[in-house]
Scaffold this motif. Structure first.
Motif, PDB file in Angstrom:
ATOM      1  N   ASP A   1      47.386  46.194  34.084  1.00  0.00           N
ATOM      2  CA  ASP A   1      48.179  45.050  34.527  1.00  0.00           C
ATOM      3  C   ASP A   1      47.335  43.999  35.250  1.00  0.00           C
ATOM      4  OD1 ASP A   1      50.584  46.119  33.562  1.00  0.00           O
ATOM      5  OD2 ASP A   1      50.859  47.305  35.385  1.00  0.00           O
ATOM      6  N   GLY A   2      46.022  44.213  35.310  1.00  0.00           N
ATOM      7  CA  GLY A   2      45.141  43.264  35.987  1.00  0.00           C
ATOM      8  C   GLY A   2      45.112  43.420  37.498  1.00  0.00           C
ATOM      9  N   ILE A   3      45.628  44.539  38.013  1.00  0.00           N
ATOM     10  CA  ILE A   3      45.652  44.793  39.449  1.00  0.00           C
ATOM     11  C   ILE A   3      44.452  45.668  39.802  1.00  0.00           C
ATOM     12  CG2 ILE A   3      46.950  45.850  41.334  1.00  0.00           C
ATOM     13  CD1 ILE A   3      49.489  45.311  39.627  1.00  0.00           C
ATOM     14  N   ALA A   4      43.730  45.304  40.861  1.00  0.00           N
ATOM     15  CA  ALA A   4      42.553  46.066  41.282  1.00  0.00           C
ATOM     16  C   ALA A   4      42.988  47.386  41.918  1.00  0.00           C
ATOM     17  CB  ALA A   4      41.714  45.263  42.259  1.00  0.00           C
ATOM     18  N   VAL A   5      42.586  48.488  41.302  1.00  0.00           N
ATOM     19  CA  VAL A   5      42.923  49.836  41.785  1.00  0.00           C
ATOM     20  C   VAL A   5      41.712  50.746  41.613  1.00  0.00           C
ATOM     21  CG1 VAL A   5      45.387  49.660  41.259  1.00  0.00           C
ATOM     22  CG2 VAL A   5      43.843  50.561  39.545  1.00  0.00           C
ATOM     23  N   ARG A   6      41.732  51.865  42.308  1.00  0.00           N
ATOM     24  CA  ARG A   6      40.718  52.889  42.100  1.00  0.00           C
ATOM     25  C   ARG A   6      41.257  53.867  41.069  1.00  0.00           C
ATOM     26  NH1 ARG A   6      40.462  51.735  47.280  1.00  0.00           N
ATOM     27  NH2 ARG A   6      38.475  51.010  48.017  1.00  0.00           N
ATOM     28  N   LYS A   7      40.543  54.027  39.988  1.00  0.00           N
ATOM     29  CA  LYS A   7      40.985  54.942  38.937  1.00  0.00           C
ATOM     30  C   LYS A   7      40.706  56.377  39.369  1.00  0.00           C
ATOM     31  CE  LYS A   7      41.142  55.628  34.071  1.00  0.00           C
ATOM     32  NZ  LYS A   7      40.990  54.992  32.794  1.00  0.00           N
ATOM     33  N   ARG A   8      41.666  57.219  39.147  1.00  0.00           N
ATOM     34  CA  ARG A   8      41.510  58.632  39.482  1.00  0.00           C
ATOM     35  C   ARG A   8      40.473  59.272  38.570  1.00  0.00           C
ATOM     36  NH1 ARG A   8      45.492  61.139  42.370  1.00  0.00           N
ATOM     37  NH2 ARG A   8      44.937  63.073  41.357  1.00  0.00           N
ATOM     38  N   ARG A   9      39.744  60.224  39.090  1.00  0.00           N
ATOM     39  CA  ARG A   9      38.813  60.996  38.260  1.00  0.00           C
ATOM     40  C   ARG A   9      39.483  62.260  37.739  1.00  0.00           C
ATOM     41  NH1 ARG A   9      32.744  60.402  40.052  1.00  0.00           N
ATOM     42  NH2 ARG A   9      32.803  58.238  40.709  1.00  0.00           N
ATOM     43  N   THR A  10      40.543  62.650  38.405  1.00  0.00           N
ATOM     44  CA  THR A  10      41.276  63.835  37.973  1.00  0.00           C
ATOM     45  C   THR A  10      42.737  63.457  37.775  1.00  0.00           C
ATOM     46  OG1 THR A  10      41.683  64.475  40.267  1.00  0.00           O
ATOM     47  CG2 THR A  10      39.758  65.443  39.193  1.00  0.00           C
ATOM     48  N   CYS A  11      43.393  64.153  36.891  1.00  0.00           N
ATOM     49  CA  CYS A  11      44.789  63.851  36.573  1.00  0.00           C
ATOM     50  C   CYS A  11      45.716  64.528  37.579  1.00  0.00           C
ATOM     51  CB  CYS A  11      45.096  64.350  35.161  1.00  0.00           C
ATOM     52  SG  CYS A  11      46.785  64.037  34.653  1.00  0.00           S
ATOM     53  N   CYS A  12      46.751  63.808  37.990  1.00  0.00           N
ATOM     54  CA  CYS A  12      47.727  64.370  38.931  1.00  0.00           C
ATOM     55  C   CYS A  12      48.857  65.091  38.198  1.00  0.00           C
ATOM     56  CB  CYS A  12      48.315  63.268  39.816  1.00  0.00           C
ATOM     57  SG  CYS A  12      49.320  62.063  38.924  1.00  0.00           S
TER      58      CYS A  12
END
Length: 86
Positions: free
Chosen positions: A54-65
């Motif tokens: 969506d163009g929003i700055a976020v930290r991508k997870r390295r592991t799945c929740c």
């Protein structure tokens, strides 16, 4: 009564700044010995922010929740590493 709210806002801003400073210290500056480890265990999990779909700055997870498993595989969390590319 107005001065009470002004003081409260200032206190909130000060507290927020302090929380950010503490987080920065714990993630980027603290030695591993603080955690009883050789290396800081938080650093690998707190990478730079990137734009999501969506163009929003976020930290991508390295592991799945595993949120998608609760939703019968129909919906992934917004930072899921398993999320299909659109």
């Amino acid at each position: 009564m107005i001065s009470y709210f002004i003081v409260t806002e200032i206190e909130i801003i000060t507290e927020t700044k302090r929380i950010q400073e503490d987080l920065n210290y714990l993630v980027y500056e603290a030695e591993g010995s603080l955690f009883g480890e050789n290396r800081n265990p938080l650093q690998p999990f707190y990478g730079p922010k990137r734009n999501n779909h969506d163009g929003i700055a976020v930290r991508k997870r390295r592991t799945c929740c595993s949120y998608y498993e609760v939703c019968d595989g129909e919906k992934y969390c917004s930072v899921c590493p398993k999320r299909p590319k659109i």
